[in-house]
Design a protein around this motif. Structure first.
Motif, PDB file in Angstrom:
ATOM      1  N   THR A  83       3.926  32.363  28.001  1.00 39.18           N
ATOM      2  CA  THR A  83       5.238  31.885  27.354  1.00 39.18           C
ATOM      3  C   THR A  83       4.296  31.560  25.928  1.00 39.18           C
ATOM      4  N   THR A  84       2.298  30.923  26.630  1.00 40.94           N
ATOM      5  CA  THR A  84       1.657  30.626  25.765  1.00 40.94           C
ATOM      6  C   THR A  84       1.177  31.942  25.382  1.00 40.94           C
ATOM      7  N   VAL A  85       0.799  32.844  26.006  1.00 47.07           N
ATOM      8  CA  VAL A  85       0.473  34.249  25.427  1.00 47.07           C
ATOM      9  C   VAL A  85       1.497  34.885  24.347  1.00 47.07           C
ATOM     10  N   LEU A  86       2.146  35.238  24.923  1.00 49.44           N
ATOM     11  CA  LEU A  86       3.401  36.502  23.980  1.00 49.44           C
ATOM     12  C   LEU A  86       3.971  35.446  23.076  1.00 49.44           C
ATOM     13  N   GLN A  87       4.071  34.355  23.099  1.00 51.34           N
ATOM     14  CA  GLN A  87       4.823  33.112  21.952  1.00 51.34           C
ATOM     15  C   GLN A  87       4.211  32.726  21.322  1.00 51.34           C
ATOM     16  N   VAL A  88       2.588  32.662  21.437  1.00 51.09           N
ATOM     17  CA  VAL A  88       2.243  31.054  20.648  1.00 51.09           C
ATOM     18  C   VAL A  88       0.850  32.270  20.009  1.00 51.09           C
ATOM     19  N   LEU A 131       3.616  24.737  28.299  1.00 52.14           N
ATOM     20  CA  LEU A 131       3.757  25.575  27.322  1.00 52.14           C
ATOM     21  C   LEU A 131       4.002  24.567  26.300  1.00 52.14           C
ATOM     22  N   ALA A 132       4.510  23.133  26.761  1.00 47.69           N
ATOM     23  CA  ALA A 132       5.044  21.937  26.237  1.00 47.69           C
ATOM     24  C   ALA A 132       4.094  20.771  26.070  1.00 47.69           C
ATOM     25  N   VAL A 133       2.837  20.745  27.331  1.00 48.63           N
ATOM     26  CA  VAL A 133       1.871  20.743  27.094  1.00 48.63           C
ATOM     27  C   VAL A 133       0.882  21.073  25.780  1.00 48.63           C
ATOM     28  N   ASN A 134       1.112  22.674  25.587  1.00 50.77           N
ATOM     29  CA  ASN A 134      -0.318  22.907  24.582  1.00 50.77           C
ATOM     30  C   ASN A 134       0.496  22.755  23.494  1.00 50.77           C
ATOM     31  N   ALA A 135       1.717  22.961  23.530  1.00 46.66           N
ATOM     32  CA  ALA A 135       3.081  22.105  22.151  1.00 46.66           C
ATOM     33  C   ALA A 135       2.331  21.122  21.427  1.00 46.66           C
ATOM     34  N   VAL A 136       2.254  19.888  21.503  1.00 44.46           N
ATOM     35  CA  VAL A 136       1.079  18.959  22.052  1.00 44.46           C
ATOM     36  C   VAL A 136      -0.191  18.904  21.628  1.00 44.46           C
ATOM     37  N   TRP A 137      -1.258  19.766  22.297  1.00 47.18           N
ATOM     38  CA  TRP A 137      -2.400  20.070  21.964  1.00 47.18           C
ATOM     39  C   TRP A 137      -2.472  20.200  20.831  1.00 47.18           C
ATOM     40  N   ILE A 138      -1.435  21.163  19.720  1.00 51.35           N
ATOM     41  CA  ILE A 138      -1.539  22.481  19.118  1.00 51.35           C
ATOM     42  C   ILE A 138      -0.823  21.285  18.116  1.00 51.35           C
ATOM     43  N   THR A 195      -8.131  25.741  17.483  1.00 56.53           N
ATOM     44  CA  THR A 195      -9.226  24.949  17.920  1.00 56.53           C
ATOM     45  C   THR A 195      -8.587  25.084  19.817  1.00 56.53           C
ATOM     46  N   ALA A 196      -7.097  24.380  19.307  1.00 58.02           N
ATOM     47  CA  ALA A 196      -6.748  23.790  20.300  1.00 58.02           C
ATOM     48  C   ALA A 196      -5.610  24.955  20.751  1.00 58.02           C
ATOM     49  N   ILE A 197      -5.400  25.958  19.915  1.00 57.76           N
ATOM     50  CA  ILE A 197      -4.922  27.085  20.368  1.00 57.76           C
ATOM     51  C   ILE A 197      -4.920  27.867  21.151  1.00 57.76           C
ATOM     52  N   ARG A 198      -6.906  28.412  21.118  1.00 61.67           N
ATOM     53  CA  ARG A 198      -7.602  28.989  21.972  1.00 61.67           C
ATOM     54  C   ARG A 198      -7.553  28.617  23.196  1.00 61.67           C
ATOM     55  N   LEU A 199      -7.862  27.107  23.189  1.00 64.53           N
ATOM     56  CA  LEU A 199      -7.643  26.429  24.391  1.00 64.53           C
ATOM     57  C   LEU A 199      -6.305  26.147  25.233  1.00 64.53           C
ATOM     58  N   SER A 200      -5.339  26.757  24.936  1.00 63.77           N
ATOM     59  CA  SER A 200      -4.708  26.817  25.580  1.00 63.77           C
ATOM     60  C   SER A 200      -4.459  28.429  26.452  1.00 63.77           C
ATOM     61  N   PHE A 201      -4.734  29.398  25.303  1.00 67.82           N
ATOM     62  CA  PHE A 201      -5.196  30.574  26.012  1.00 67.82           C
ATOM     63  C   PHE A 201      -6.490  30.086  27.612  1.00 67.82           C
ATOM     64  N   VAL A 255       9.793  26.499  23.927  1.00 65.45           N
ATOM     65  CA  VAL A 255       9.810  25.663  24.940  1.00 65.45           C
ATOM     66  C   VAL A 255      11.050  25.058  25.632  1.00 65.45           C
ATOM     67  N   LEU A 256      12.229  25.185  24.308  1.00 65.84           N
ATOM     68  CA  LEU A 256      13.588  24.926  24.640  1.00 65.84           C
ATOM     69  C   LEU A 256      13.612  26.691  25.724  1.00 65.84           C
ATOM     70  N   VAL A 257      13.580  27.339  25.275  1.00 66.69           N
ATOM     71  CA  VAL A 257      14.020  28.739  25.979  1.00 66.69           C
ATOM     72  C   VAL A 257      13.661  28.902  27.105  1.00 66.69           C
ATOM     73  N   GLN A 258      12.513  27.663  28.062  1.00 68.30           N
ATOM     74  CA  GLN A 258      12.041  27.640  29.067  1.00 68.30           C
ATOM     75  C   GLN A 258      13.000  26.774  29.814  1.00 68.30           C
ATOM     76  N   PHE A 259      13.264  26.126  29.417  1.00 69.35           N
ATOM     77  CA  PHE A 259      14.120  24.619  30.062  1.00 69.35           C
ATOM     78  C   PHE A 259      14.834  25.389  30.160  1.00 69.35           C
ATOM     79  N   VAL A 260      15.867  25.651  29.046  1.00 64.76           N
ATOM     80  CA  VAL A 260      17.435  26.369  29.099  1.00 64.76           C
ATOM     81  C   VAL A 260      17.987  26.714  30.661  1.00 64.76           C
ATOM     82  N   GLY A 261      16.383  27.945  30.893  1.00 64.13           N
ATOM     83  CA  GLY A 261      16.225  29.409  31.272  1.00 64.13           C
ATOM     84  C   GLY A 261      16.824  29.143  32.745  1.00 64.13           C
ATOM     85  N   ILE A 262      15.735  27.721  32.943  1.00 64.63           N
ATOM     86  CA  ILE A 262      15.994  26.747  34.939  1.00 64.63           C
ATOM     87  C   ILE A 262      17.056  27.322  35.054  1.00 64.63           C
ATOM     88  N   PRO A 263      18.062  26.097  34.957  1.00 63.90           N
ATOM     89  CA  PRO A 263      19.483  26.076  35.384  1.00 63.90           C
ATOM     90  C   PRO A 263      20.295  27.594  35.324  1.00 63.90           C
TER      91      PRO A 263
END
Length: 432
Positions: free
Chosen positions: A30-35, A164-171, A184-190, A285-293
């Motif tokens: 998520t954070t690497v392949l998508q961001v 990814l949700a946390v990283n999105a708020v940072w960004i 810088t927020a994106i780099r911290l996400s990595f 982020v939506l993909v991740q949470f839809v994917g759970i159920p």
């Protein structure tokens, strides 16, 4: 009445420890392949024309997948021969974590460094999958494999979605956290992804036992490595004797090419047609949470209609996604497609993994999953390469988006030839 953990396939400690590695590594997905693709085009390669930046990122993806496809069977053979699956997995995790953390140092204009680290991170995470997935038939009973596999994917979706949700708020709001700006927020996400991956890998190494070596008392040295390669050649010949597993690999090679193209090129494609960076991250982020159920749903569905039928359902949905993506022009359409991808992404891959695990001999699982990884990674080569060629030839990737339908159709046709019951019987008969 069964407990919740029993219903989802996580009722034993070793099953939970194994599934936690999906929780650990999914933040890379998520954070690497998508961001990182968004960061690559908007910051790292900002001096390049947008189409050229997309092309170079696509080739970096292709190179990474080609390397891991070539080395995976050898890694699996050595791991099986010496009984060192977990040790080799630890090395690959450390390698991938280090490359992911180093992305923090990639800034404006560093597109060569960024591409190189992205390649190394992909090699690390995908090499770890060879050993991780080969443990599945050793810890799960035959009737448990579908549920355990889909439960792992569901945990991965939850994990990747949370970070990814946390990283999105940072960004989107860096000032709230004392971060100077969005890059810088994106780099911290990595960095956060690297730490998350490392910490949550620990339960597997502590809670899952190392399966026995393929050869009693085998030690890994030069002679053992030569023997492992010799055995690998034999495994390649033997694979033809497991006709149903081999047919599944061929089908998987084709339809997974379409799936991997959608996963890996979505961010680049979205940026190319003008989808806002924040909207893209929110959609992922939506993909991740839809994917759970839906991952859990596919696991339960497989118990009723069979894993093979579950994969067919996913391929039909993916075909519709490809058609809609060709006509996509706005952010709301990007969100709609993200929702549809979330419904089938985890289920299709988890059921493919569990189907293969049921049709191979347990004592050579790493070797066979090494070949599974080869087919999986070659499936990640043709799609991104087609994407890059499409941009180069036509100045747009819309044609490549539509062309992935051929992968789903051809893969589905071969999947119709797979006899799951026969494959399971052949695997049971091969048990030492």
């Amino acid at each position: 009445m069964q407990s919740f953990l029993a219903r989802v396939g996580l009722h034993r400690p070793e099953l939970r420890a194994w599934a936690l590695y999906d929780w650990a590594n999914s933040v890379f997905m998520t954070t690497v392949l998508q961001v990182f693709p968004i960061y690559f085009t908007s910051v790292v390669a900002a001096d390049l024309p947008p189409a050229l930046a997309s092309e170079r990122f696509a080739w970096a993806t292709t190179i990474a997948m080609l390397i891991i496809a070539v080395v995976s069977p050898a890694l699996g053979a050595v791991a099986d021969y010496g009984g060192i699956r977990k040790k080799m997995m630890a090395v690959s995790v450390a390698f991938g974590v280090a490359a992911t953390a180093a992305l923090y140092f990639v800034g404006h204009g560093d597109w060569r460094l960024g591409a190189a680290l992205f390649i190394l991170g992909n090699i690390g995470v995908n090499a770890s999958f060879v050993f991780y997935e080969s443990l599945l038939p050793h810890i799960a009973r035959e009737h448990e494999i579908d549920r355990v596999s889909t439960a792992g994917y569901a945990m991965g979706y939850l994990s990747g979605g949370l970070l990814l949700a946390v990283n999105a708020v940072w960004i989107q709001h860096p000032a709230w956290f004392g971060i100077p700006d969005a890059p810088t927020a994106i780099r911290l996400s990595f960095l956060s992804a690297a730490a998350w991956w490392a910490v949550f890998s620990i339960p597997l190494f502590r809670g899952v036992a190392e399966p026995p070596a393929g050869t009693a008392g085998a030690r890994v040295g030069v002679r053992a490595i030569v023997a492992a390669f010799t055995r690998l050649a034999g495994t390649l010949r033997d694979l033809r004797g497991y006709r149903q597993a081999f047919l599944l690999l061929l089908a998987f090679l084709l339809y997974n090419d379409g799936i991997q193209t959608i996963i890996r090129m979505a961010a680049i494609y979205g940026a190319e047609i003008g989808i806002d960076r924040n909207a893209q991250i929110e959609a992922f982020v939506l993909v991740q949470f839809v994917g759970i159920p839906f991952s859990f749903l596919f696991g339960a569905l497989a118990g009723r209609i069979g894993a093979k039928t579950g994969v067919f359902i996913a391929l039909v949905v993916y075909t519709g996604i490809s058609v809609l993506a060709f006509f996509m022009t706005s952010a709301w359409q990007f969100f709609a497609l993200a929702f549809l991808v979330g419904t089938v992404q985890g289920g299709s891959q988890a059921l493919s993994r569990s189907l293969f695990a049921r049709m191979i001999p347990k004592h050579k699982s790493s070797e066979y999953f090494g070949f599974f990884s080869v087919f999986e990674k070659f499936a990640g080569i043709a799609g991104p390469a087609l994407f890059a060629l499409s941009v180069s030839l036509f100045g747009s990737s819309r044609a490549a988006v539509l062309s992935v339908i051929a992968f789903f159709v051809c893969g589905g046709l071969i999947l119709t030839r797979v006899n799951v019951a026969e494959g399971e019987a052949r695997a049971r008969a091969a048990a030492p």
